[in-house]
Design a protein around this motif. Structure first.
Motif, PDB file in Angstrom:
ATOM      1  N   THR A   1       0.863  -1.175   0.000  1.00 19.32           N
ATOM      2  CA  THR A   1       0.000   0.000   0.000  1.00 19.32           C
ATOM      3  C   THR A   1       0.901   1.227   0.000  1.00 19.32           C
ATOM      4  O   THR A   1       1.972   1.215   0.601  1.00 19.32           O
ATOM      5  N   PHE A   2       0.461   2.252  -0.678  1.00 14.68           N
ATOM      6  CA  PHE A   2       1.261   3.473  -0.730  1.00 14.68           C
ATOM      7  C   PHE A   2       0.918   4.416   0.416  1.00 14.68           C
ATOM      8  O   PHE A   2       1.500   5.491   0.532  1.00 14.68           O
TER       9      PHE A   2
ATOM     10  N   HIS B   1       1.319  -0.328 -16.810  1.00 16.52           N
ATOM     11  CA  HIS B   1       2.330  -0.215 -15.753  1.00 16.52           C
ATOM     12  C   HIS B   1       2.676   1.261 -15.626  1.00 16.52           C
ATOM     13  O   HIS B   1       2.920   1.934 -16.624  1.00 16.52           O
TER      14      HIS B   1
ATOM     15  N   VAL C   1      -4.875  -2.466  -8.687  1.00 17.91           N
ATOM     16  CA  VAL C   1      -3.679  -1.628  -8.749  1.00 17.91           C
ATOM     17  C   VAL C   1      -2.698  -2.220  -7.738  1.00 17.91           C
ATOM     18  O   VAL C   1      -2.933  -2.171  -6.534  1.00 17.91           O
ATOM     19  N   ILE C   2      -1.618  -2.795  -8.247  1.00 21.07           N
ATOM     20  CA  ILE C   2      -0.703  -3.573  -7.411  1.00 21.07           C
ATOM     21  C   ILE C   2       0.701  -2.977  -7.501  1.00 21.07           C
ATOM     22  O   ILE C   2       1.181  -2.661  -8.592  1.00 21.07           O
ATOM     23  N   ALA C   3       1.352  -2.837  -6.355  1.00 21.46           N
ATOM     24  CA  ALA C   3       2.729  -2.326  -6.338  1.00 21.46           C
ATOM     25  C   ALA C   3       3.617  -3.214  -7.202  1.00 21.46           C
ATOM     26  O   ALA C   3       3.474  -4.440  -7.213  1.00 21.46           O
ATOM     27  N   ASP C   4       4.523  -2.592  -7.937  1.00 20.08           N
ATOM     28  CA  ASP C   4       5.378  -3.387  -8.825  1.00 20.08           C
ATOM     29  C   ASP C   4       6.593  -3.988  -8.119  1.00 20.08           C
ATOM     30  O   ASP C   4       7.357  -4.727  -8.721  1.00 20.08           O
TER      31      ASP C   4
ATOM     32  N   LEU D   1      -1.241  -2.346 -13.339  1.00 16.12           N
ATOM     33  CA  LEU D   1      -2.694  -2.274 -13.443  1.00 16.12           C
ATOM     34  C   LEU D   1      -3.197  -3.554 -14.091  1.00 16.12           C
ATOM     35  O   LEU D   1      -2.685  -3.963 -15.143  1.00 16.12           O
TER      36      LEU D   1
ATOM     37  N   THR E   1       3.331   0.929 -10.206  1.00 14.36           N
ATOM     38  CA  THR E   1       2.164   0.072 -10.044  1.00 14.36           C
ATOM     39  C   THR E   1       1.903  -0.713 -11.321  1.00 14.36           C
ATOM     40  O   THR E   1       2.200  -0.246 -12.424  1.00 14.36           O
TER      41      THR E   1
ATOM     42  N   GLU F   1     -12.345  -1.022  -7.958  1.00 14.86           N
ATOM     43  CA  GLU F   1     -10.982  -1.450  -7.642  1.00 14.86           C
ATOM     44  C   GLU F   1     -11.071  -2.419  -6.473  1.00 14.86           C
ATOM     45  O   GLU F   1     -11.780  -2.170  -5.504  1.00 14.86           O
TER      46      GLU F   1
END
Length: 195
Positions: free
Chosen positions: A55-56, A170, A147-150, A186, A184, A110
């Protein structure tokens, strides 16, 4: 204890090594979240805020903020689920929220899914995400965006891929946390709403 009694019940170390590992079944119930679950949802979420880049968010979420979010999601008729152990411990949660607030986006959401630290790696993510997708389809939702952290979220990317989510983009270096830049991934899945 007599020597003969000891020898009769004692197994050599080699025999102990050949025993299968003791396994305790990992049991849970997936159900709709209630307001009483929110302190435990907050505890799980804040663990990730403080210890990971999945999470940001950088500040712990307050219970007031979470209650407001929960009220908004449930008012919209969107699913917010929890996984609970037989003893009543919250093991994880998942929900969907509006992708954007503009009216035309009303069928697109989301997803968010978080497991308690002790529940990771036990196969809970799969049934929790399946239940969330089923509940979303039943609510008339058409598109689910993730939306996932890369970095540091490979398990989440893989989980979504197994459910047919496709990478749609991305974004690089859009977040800065723990003194490093993060991007992130997508992902998107179309649902067939249940009638």
């Amino acid at each position: 204890m007599l020597e003969e009694e000891y020898q009769a019940t004692h197994r050599p170390v080699e025999a102990e090594r050949n025993l299968p590992p003791l396994t305790v079944p990992f049991e849970y119930l997936i159900r709709d979240a209630t307001a009483a679950d929110l302190p435990y949802v907050r505890e799980i979420y804040n663990h990730y805020v403080m210890n990971s880049t999945v999470t940001f968010d950088e500040k712990a979420m307050s219970l007031t903020e979470l209650r407001r979010k929960f009220a908004h999601i449930t008012k919209l008729g969107m699913p917010f689920l929890v996984a609970e152990s037989p003893s009543g411990q919250l093991l994880g949660y998942a929900y969907v929220s509006p992708w954007r607030e503009k009216a035309a986006y009303r069928y697109t959401v989301e997803d968010s899914i978080y497991l308690g630290p002790a529940s990771t790696g036990k196969g809970l993510g799969r049934p929790l995400l399946q239940a969330l997708l089923d509940a979303s389809a039943a609510a008339g939702i058409k598109e689910v965006i993730s939306v996932i952290a890369d970095k540091g979220a490979d398990a989440s990317i893989h989980l979504h891929e197994t459910f047919g989510f496709k990478e749609i983009g991305h974004m690089g270096k859009v977040g800065f946390k723990f003194d490093r830049w993060l991007g992130t991934v997508l992902m998107q899945k179309s649902l067939k709403p249940k009638k």
